[in-house]
Write a protein that holds these residues in place. Structure first.
Motif, PDB file in Angstrom:
ATOM      1  N   GLY A   1       0.815  -1.274   0.040  1.00 57.59           N
ATOM      2  CA  GLY A   1       0.259   0.133   0.063  1.00 57.59           C
ATOM      3  C   GLY A   1       0.864   1.317  -0.170  1.00 57.59           C
ATOM      4  O   GLY A   1       1.846   1.310   0.386  1.00 57.59           O
ATOM      5  N   SER A   2       0.340   2.428  -0.570  1.00 54.76           N
ATOM      6  CA  SER A   2       1.350   3.285  -0.602  1.00 54.76           C
ATOM      7  C   SER A   2       0.957   4.390   0.335  1.00 54.76           C
ATOM      8  O   SER A   2      -0.151   3.803   1.456  1.00 54.76           O
ATOM      9  CB  SER A   2       1.216   4.312  -1.919  1.00 54.76           C
ATOM     10  OG  SER A   2      -0.326   4.431  -2.147  1.00 54.76           O
TER      11      SER A   2
ATOM     12  N   ARG B   1      -3.926   4.322   2.454  1.00 55.18           N
ATOM     13  CA  ARG B   1      -3.964   4.266   0.881  1.00 55.18           C
ATOM     14  C   ARG B   1      -4.744   5.357   0.445  1.00 55.18           C
ATOM     15  O   ARG B   1      -5.846   5.424   0.944  1.00 55.18           O
ATOM     16  CB  ARG B   1      -4.547   2.693   0.906  1.00 55.18           C
ATOM     17  CG  ARG B   1      -4.467   2.133  -0.498  1.00 55.18           C
ATOM     18  CD  ARG B   1      -4.994   0.945  -0.933  1.00 55.18           C
ATOM     19  NE  ARG B   1      -6.306   0.536  -0.309  1.00 55.18           N
ATOM     20  CZ  ARG B   1      -6.722  -0.632  -0.104  1.00 55.18           C
ATOM     21  NH1 ARG B   1      -5.991  -1.794  -0.184  1.00 55.18           N
ATOM     22  NH2 ARG B   1      -7.963  -0.642   0.539  1.00 55.18           N
TER      23      ARG B   1
ATOM     24  N   GLN C   1      -6.909  10.920   1.267  1.00 55.42           N
ATOM     25  CA  GLN C   1      -5.818  10.125   1.751  1.00 55.42           C
ATOM     26  C   GLN C   1      -5.524  10.326   3.260  1.00 55.42           C
ATOM     27  O   GLN C   1      -5.215  11.752   3.356  1.00 55.42           O
ATOM     28  CB  GLN C   1      -4.420  10.266   0.991  1.00 55.42           C
ATOM     29  CG  GLN C   1      -3.220   9.140   1.383  1.00 55.42           C
ATOM     30  CD  GLN C   1      -2.115   9.117   0.579  1.00 55.42           C
ATOM     31  OE1 GLN C   1      -1.819  10.055  -0.284  1.00 55.42           O
ATOM     32  NE2 GLN C   1      -1.210   8.159   0.970  1.00 55.42           N
TER      33      GLN C   1
ATOM     34  N   ASP D   1      -0.827   0.288   6.122  1.00 56.08           N
ATOM     35  CA  ASP D   1      -0.614   0.717   4.554  1.00 56.08           C
ATOM     36  C   ASP D   1      -2.026   0.760   4.185  1.00 56.08           C
ATOM     37  O   ASP D   1      -2.336   1.889   3.324  1.00 56.08           O
ATOM     38  CB  ASP D   1      -0.157  -0.533   3.824  1.00 56.08           C
ATOM     39  CG  ASP D   1       1.679  -0.692   4.034  1.00 56.08           C
ATOM     40  OD1 ASP D   1       2.107   0.609   4.427  1.00 56.08           O
ATOM     41  OD2 ASP D   1       1.926  -1.533   3.905  1.00 56.08           O
ATOM     42  N   ARG D   2      -3.015  -0.210   4.405  1.00 48.10           N
ATOM     43  CA  ARG D   2      -4.393   0.268   4.060  1.00 48.10           C
ATOM     44  C   ARG D   2      -4.994   1.438   4.797  1.00 48.10           C
ATOM     45  O   ARG D   2      -5.640   2.336   3.885  1.00 48.10           O
ATOM     46  CB  ARG D   2      -5.076  -1.126   4.532  1.00 48.10           C
ATOM     47  CG  ARG D   2      -6.534  -0.794   4.097  1.00 48.10           C
ATOM     48  CD  ARG D   2      -7.263  -2.245   4.335  1.00 48.10           C
ATOM     49  NE  ARG D   2      -8.783  -2.320   4.061  1.00 48.10           N
ATOM     50  CZ  ARG D   2      -9.586  -3.181   3.395  1.00 48.10           C
ATOM     51  NH1 ARG D   2      -8.840  -4.612   3.190  1.00 48.10           N
ATOM     52  NH2 ARG D   2     -10.643  -3.053   3.317  1.00 48.10           N
TER      53      ARG D   2
END
Length: 217
Positions: free
Chosen positions: A8-9, A48, A72, A44-45
């Protein structure tokens, strides 16, 4: 939701935490996937990017038109102690039922929160441009570290309507199991295998300072 770890970003409605970070590592549904769920995967989630629908376009002052956008979540300011409260209870109004989520969550003993900070996410997206936040004290972020150490884990066994809580506590690199009136020493592997309900992390600098004081005493 507790789902298998997935890349995940770095969501940008930023969240500010002055004492504890109750992250939606809350992320936990009854997914039956066979992979291993991790706290890092939950973070990460949580951070995201989420593309907003066409009915939620933002008006661009420069273009003078409504543009599609991303939302975000990120952490604006780190607390001294971060608490992650895992969603172990699922309620469905459609099925009219509630149940306990028993999926195992793997959690690290050392945690670097830098990738989830608003400043880090903005830097990765826009380079070294400066984005001031209203109400932030100057250079306040430099006083605190993004590295944390696990010092307590709370577990829950049982069902929704009945159960038992046990705490694992770390003092001077020794872990203890606190089970009502009984306190016993346990090893690190026992803590790693625990089904975490709440995890408490303290900034690494503070943890080692506290350990040094205990040794000196």
């Amino acid at each position: 939701d507790l789902e298998p770890n997935q890349g995940g970003s770095a969501k940008m409605a930023s969240t500010k935490s002055n004492y504890s970070s109750n992250s939606e590592a809350d992320y936990m549904n009854s997914s039956q996937n066979s992979g291993i769920s991790t706290l890092m995967g939950c973070l990460d989630r949580f951070t995201r990017p989420e593309r907003l629908g066409s009915d939620q376009k933002f008006f661009c002052q420069q273009c003078q038109v409504r543009q599609e956008s991303l939302k975000q979540m990120s952490i604006r300011k780190l607390p001294l102690v971060s608490c992650f409260h895992i969603k172990r209870f699922e309620h469905s109004s459609v099925r009219k039922m509630s149940k306990k989520v028993d999926r195992y969550l793997q959690f690290p003993f050392s945690l670097d929160m830098a990738p989830y900070l608003s400043s880090s996410i903005l830097r990765s997206r826009f380079g070294n441009r400066i984005f001031p936040f209203d109400g932030d004290e100057p250079d306040a972020s430099n006083e605190l570290s993004s590295e944390f150490e696990l010092f307590a884990v709370i577990t829950h066994t049982g069902k929704l309507d009945a159960g038992h809580y046990v705490t694992y506590l770390r003092l001077s690199n020794q872990w203890y199991k606190c089970d009502d009136a009984w306190i016993t020493e346990v090893n690190e592997s026992t803590v790693r295998a625990a089904q975490g309900y709440m995890m408490f992390y303290v900034q690494k600098v503070l943890y080692y300072k506290a350990s040094e004081k205990q040794v000196a005493a």
